[in-house]
Design a protein around this motif. Structure first.
Motif, PDB file in Angstrom:
ATOM      1  N   LEU A   1      37.592  48.243  25.765  1.00  0.00           N
ATOM      2  CA  LEU A   1      36.225  48.917  26.178  1.00  0.00           C
ATOM      3  C   LEU A   1      34.924  47.849  26.054  1.00  0.00           C
ATOM      4  CD1 LEU A   1      36.674  52.249  24.215  1.00  0.00           C
ATOM      5  CD2 LEU A   1      36.617  51.961  26.827  1.00  0.00           C
ATOM      6  N   LEU A   2      34.805  47.408  24.785  1.00  0.00           N
ATOM      7  CA  LEU A   2      33.600  46.395  24.912  1.00  0.00           C
ATOM      8  C   LEU A   2      33.607  45.228  25.810  1.00  0.00           C
ATOM      9  CD1 LEU A   2      33.318  46.079  20.918  1.00  0.00           C
ATOM     10  CD2 LEU A   2      31.971  47.810  22.583  1.00  0.00           C
ATOM     11  N   SER A   3      34.717  44.683  26.059  1.00  0.00           N
ATOM     12  CA  SER A   3      34.842  43.740  27.020  1.00  0.00           C
ATOM     13  C   SER A   3      34.364  43.951  28.453  1.00  0.00           C
ATOM     14  CB  SER A   3      36.133  43.001  27.058  1.00  0.00           C
ATOM     15  OG  SER A   3      36.448  42.305  25.812  1.00  0.00           O
ATOM     16  N   ALA A   4      34.994  45.233  28.679  1.00  0.00           N
ATOM     17  CA  ALA A   4      35.125  45.727  30.206  1.00  0.00           C
ATOM     18  C   ALA A   4      33.228  46.071  30.235  1.00  0.00           C
ATOM     19  CB  ALA A   4      35.666  46.884  30.392  1.00  0.00           C
ATOM     20  N   ALA A   5      32.695  46.769  29.091  1.00  0.00           N
ATOM     21  CA  ALA A   5      31.538  47.173  29.331  1.00  0.00           C
ATOM     22  C   ALA A   5      30.455  45.933  29.136  1.00  0.00           C
ATOM     23  CB  ALA A   5      30.761  48.015  27.938  1.00  0.00           C
ATOM     24  N   LEU A   6      30.734  44.858  28.817  1.00  0.00           N
ATOM     25  CA  LEU A   6      29.980  43.539  28.817  1.00  0.00           C
ATOM     26  C   LEU A   6      30.291  42.906  30.071  1.00  0.00           C
ATOM     27  CD1 LEU A   6      28.392  41.542  27.349  1.00  0.00           C
ATOM     28  CD2 LEU A   6      30.385  40.302  26.586  1.00  0.00           C
ATOM     29  N   THR A   7      31.266  42.836  30.590  1.00  0.00           N
ATOM     30  CA  THR A   7      31.525  42.425  31.843  1.00  0.00           C
ATOM     31  C   THR A   7      30.699  43.172  33.222  1.00  0.00           C
ATOM     32  OG1 THR A   7      33.735  41.744  31.396  1.00  0.00           O
ATOM     33  CG2 THR A   7      33.349  41.847  33.748  1.00  0.00           C
ATOM     34  N   GLY A   8      30.594  44.658  32.842  1.00  0.00           N
ATOM     35  CA  GLY A   8      29.784  45.345  33.765  1.00  0.00           C
ATOM     36  C   GLY A   8      28.466  44.738  33.703  1.00  0.00           C
TER      37      GLY A   8
ATOM     38  N   ALA B   1      38.299  44.312  34.291  1.00  0.00           N
ATOM     39  CA  ALA B   1      37.061  45.007  34.723  1.00  0.00           C
ATOM     40  C   ALA B   1      36.466  44.349  35.973  1.00  0.00           C
ATOM     41  CB  ALA B   1      36.058  44.995  33.615  1.00  0.00           C
ATOM     42  N   TYR B   2      36.380  42.891  36.166  1.00  0.00           N
ATOM     43  CA  TYR B   2      35.774  42.296  37.110  1.00  0.00           C
ATOM     44  C   TYR B   2      36.485  42.373  38.491  1.00  0.00           C
ATOM     45  CZ  TYR B   2      34.037  38.386  40.020  1.00  0.00           C
ATOM     46  OH  TYR B   2      33.634  37.425  41.159  1.00  0.00           O
ATOM     47  N   ALA B   3      38.038  42.479  38.082  1.00  0.00           N
ATOM     48  CA  ALA B   3      38.803  42.745  39.543  1.00  0.00           C
ATOM     49  C   ALA B   3      38.481  44.135  40.114  1.00  0.00           C
ATOM     50  CB  ALA B   3      39.990  42.557  39.221  1.00  0.00           C
ATOM     51  N   MET B   4      38.325  45.112  39.020  1.00  0.00           N
ATOM     52  CA  MET B   4      38.039  46.391  39.325  1.00  0.00           C
ATOM     53  C   MET B   4      36.467  46.561  40.230  1.00  0.00           C
ATOM     54  SD  MET B   4      39.433  48.607  36.247  1.00  0.00           S
ATOM     55  CE  MET B   4      39.340  50.070  37.223  1.00  0.00           C
ATOM     56  N   LEU B   5      35.744  45.887  40.006  1.00  0.00           N
ATOM     57  CA  LEU B   5      34.537  45.962  40.421  1.00  0.00           C
ATOM     58  C   LEU B   5      34.395  45.464  41.779  1.00  0.00           C
ATOM     59  CD1 LEU B   5      31.953  45.029  37.428  1.00  0.00           C
ATOM     60  CD2 LEU B   5      32.214  47.079  38.786  1.00  0.00           C
ATOM     61  N   LYS B   6      35.279  44.304  41.910  1.00  0.00           N
ATOM     62  CA  LYS B   6      35.376  43.360  43.241  1.00  0.00           C
ATOM     63  C   LYS B   6      36.644  43.956  43.965  1.00  0.00           C
ATOM     64  CE  LYS B   6      31.443  40.988  42.150  1.00  0.00           C
ATOM     65  NZ  LYS B   6      30.541  41.227  42.731  1.00  0.00           N
ATOM     66  N   ALA B   7      37.345  45.035  43.615  1.00  0.00           N
ATOM     67  CA  ALA B   7      38.459  45.392  44.269  1.00  0.00           C
ATOM     68  C   ALA B   7      39.474  44.204  44.472  1.00  0.00           C
ATOM     69  CB  ALA B   7      38.138  46.103  45.729  1.00  0.00           C
ATOM     70  N   ASP B   8      39.658  43.494  43.638  1.00  0.00           N
ATOM     71  CA  ASP B   8      40.700  42.275  43.658  1.00  0.00           C
ATOM     72  C   ASP B   8      41.969  42.760  43.139  1.00  0.00           C
ATOM     73  OD1 ASP B   8      41.871  39.798  43.557  1.00  0.00           O
ATOM     74  OD2 ASP B   8      40.143  38.631  43.286  1.00  0.00           O
ATOM     75  N   THR B   9      42.994  43.383  43.806  1.00  0.00           N
ATOM     76  CA  THR B   9      44.164  43.545  43.366  1.00  0.00           C
ATOM     77  C   THR B   9      44.951  42.640  42.588  1.00  0.00           C
ATOM     78  OG1 THR B   9      44.322  45.301  45.319  1.00  0.00           O
ATOM     79  CG2 THR B   9      46.369  44.641  43.987  1.00  0.00           C
ATOM     80  N   LEU B  10      44.967  41.443  43.272  1.00  0.00           N
ATOM     81  CA  LEU B  10      45.685  40.189  42.639  1.00  0.00           C
ATOM     82  C   LEU B  10      45.294  39.833  41.056  1.00  0.00           C
ATOM     83  CD1 LEU B  10      48.175  38.281  43.178  1.00  0.00           C
ATOM     84  CD2 LEU B  10      46.393  36.529  44.288  1.00  0.00           C
ATOM     85  N   LEU B  11      43.908  39.642  40.979  1.00  0.00           N
ATOM     86  CA  LEU B  11      43.424  39.136  39.863  1.00  0.00           C
ATOM     87  C   LEU B  11      43.582  40.352  38.967  1.00  0.00           C
ATOM     88  CD1 LEU B  11      41.661  37.581  38.100  1.00  0.00           C
ATOM     89  CD2 LEU B  11      39.786  38.620  39.096  1.00  0.00           C
TER      90      LEU B  11
ATOM     91  N   ILE C   1      32.191  51.521  41.485  1.00  0.00           N
ATOM     92  CA  ILE C   1      33.247  52.137  42.425  1.00  0.00           C
ATOM     93  C   ILE C   1      34.154  53.249  41.527  1.00  0.00           C
ATOM     94  CG2 ILE C   1      33.517  49.949  43.734  1.00  0.00           C
ATOM     95  CD1 ILE C   1      36.204  49.761  42.370  1.00  0.00           C
ATOM     96  N   ASP C   2      34.339  54.278  42.754  1.00  0.00           N
ATOM     97  CA  ASP C   2      34.952  55.489  42.167  1.00  0.00           C
ATOM     98  C   ASP C   2      36.329  55.130  42.152  1.00  0.00           C
ATOM     99  OD1 ASP C   2      35.715  57.803  41.438  1.00  0.00           O
ATOM    100  OD2 ASP C   2      35.334  59.111  43.162  1.00  0.00           O
TER     101      ASP C   2
END
Length: 297
Positions: free
Chosen positions: A182-189, A128-138, A197-198
């Motif tokens: 789902l819960l971990s991603a929501a908490l990260t958000g 989830a963090y990688a998706m928010l930061k657009a970090d492909t490697l992570l 991001i879309d």
């Protein structure tokens, strides 16, 4: 290459070795043993050979009236080198891992443990963090540790072999992993914040074709000693784990403009169903000659 150690009733080794010889195995060692917990003595038989021959032998044994789980037991062991009269080229053929090995290996992934919960939560948070930061490697690193790939294969083998206990257990753990992701991603958000991001996950045709091909490759790799299981596990996770993490992020950050949650939920469900069906079909083809019916319950 495999070594099979069997514990047999007295006098049964000769008949079992007939099956081994029919599979192309030239020799076996037998000695009498005393098994604690049993009144009668037993025979221990050891067979070593290439993986295809061992698989043929086990297939014949499991389908034979000689096999009774109350009196006949065996364990499988991987052999790194086997030097005998057979050439290295022939003895090292990696294809055809016995489905009993696959069956027990997949069952190991279907137990809820502290490690499974931790890996699911941490990998989902990292993704989830990688998706928010657009970090492909992570994101790639996070996908490697997700538990979904073996669970999908477990459900597929359960369907293919009609092993209801395996299928239901895999689905239970899948549901738990889905909720935790789902819960971990929501908490990260909630902790990291937006902007959300879309993400373009592609259309159904592209997703479902890719899921079908990946399901076939994963099932084939699961029955091959040199299949790149880790890389195929990553490929299996990619079509739908990103969707789960993205849906979790939308729970706290909201869907981006133009985002369609229902479309993405249907895409996620379709990917999982197609991948499971493709893997189950592959297992049915692999074990079409009776090997699936002989798997233990």
């Amino acid at each position: 290459m495999r070594e099979i150690r069997l514990t047999l009733p007295p006098g049964a080794a000769e008949a079992v070795f007939t099956l081994a010889r029919a599979a192309g195995i030239a020799e076996a060692s037998v000695h009498e043993v005393r098994v604690l917990g049993r009144e009668e003595p037993a025979e221990e038989m050891t067979v070593k050979s290439s993986t295809p021959k061992i698989r043929e032998f086990l297939r014949a044994l499991l389908c034979s009236p000689l096999f009774d789980r109350r009196t006949v037991r065996f364990s499988a062991h991987e052999v790194l080198a086997l030097v005998d009269e057979e050439s290295a080229q022939r003895v090292t053929v990696p294809a055809g891992v016995p489905l009993t090995d696959v069956h027990h290996d997949l069952w190991r992934h279907c137990h809820v443990t502290a490690s499974l919960v931790a890996r699911t939560c941490v990998s989902a948070a990292l993704l989830a963090y990688a998706m928010l930061k657009a970090d492909t490697l992570l994101a790639v690193g996070a996908l490697i540790f997700t538990p979904f790939s073996p669970l999908v294969l477990s459900a597929a083998l359960g369907v293919a072999a009609r092993r209801r206990a395996l299928m239901l257990q895999a689905l239970r753990v899948l549901a738990l992993a889905l909720v935790l992701t789902l819960l971990s991603a929501a908490l990260t958000g909630a902790l990291v914040g937006g902007p959300m991001i879309d993400v373009d996950f592609g259309g159904p045709t592209r997703n479902f074709v890719a899921s079908a091909l990946i399901g076939v490759m994963a099932a084939l790799a699961d029955s091959d000693e040199v299949g790149r299981r880790q890389l195929l596990g990553l490929a299996m996770a990619y079509p739908f784990v990103r969707l789960i993490a993205w849906l979790g992020l939308t729970m706290t950050l909201g869907a981006p403009e133009g985002g369609e949650r229902l479309h993405d939920v249907l895409l996620l469900s379709g990917n999982a169903v197609v991948m499971t069906a493709a893997a189950a079909t592959t297992y049915r083809v692999i074990g079409r000659d009776g090997e699936l019916t002989g798997l233990p319950w």
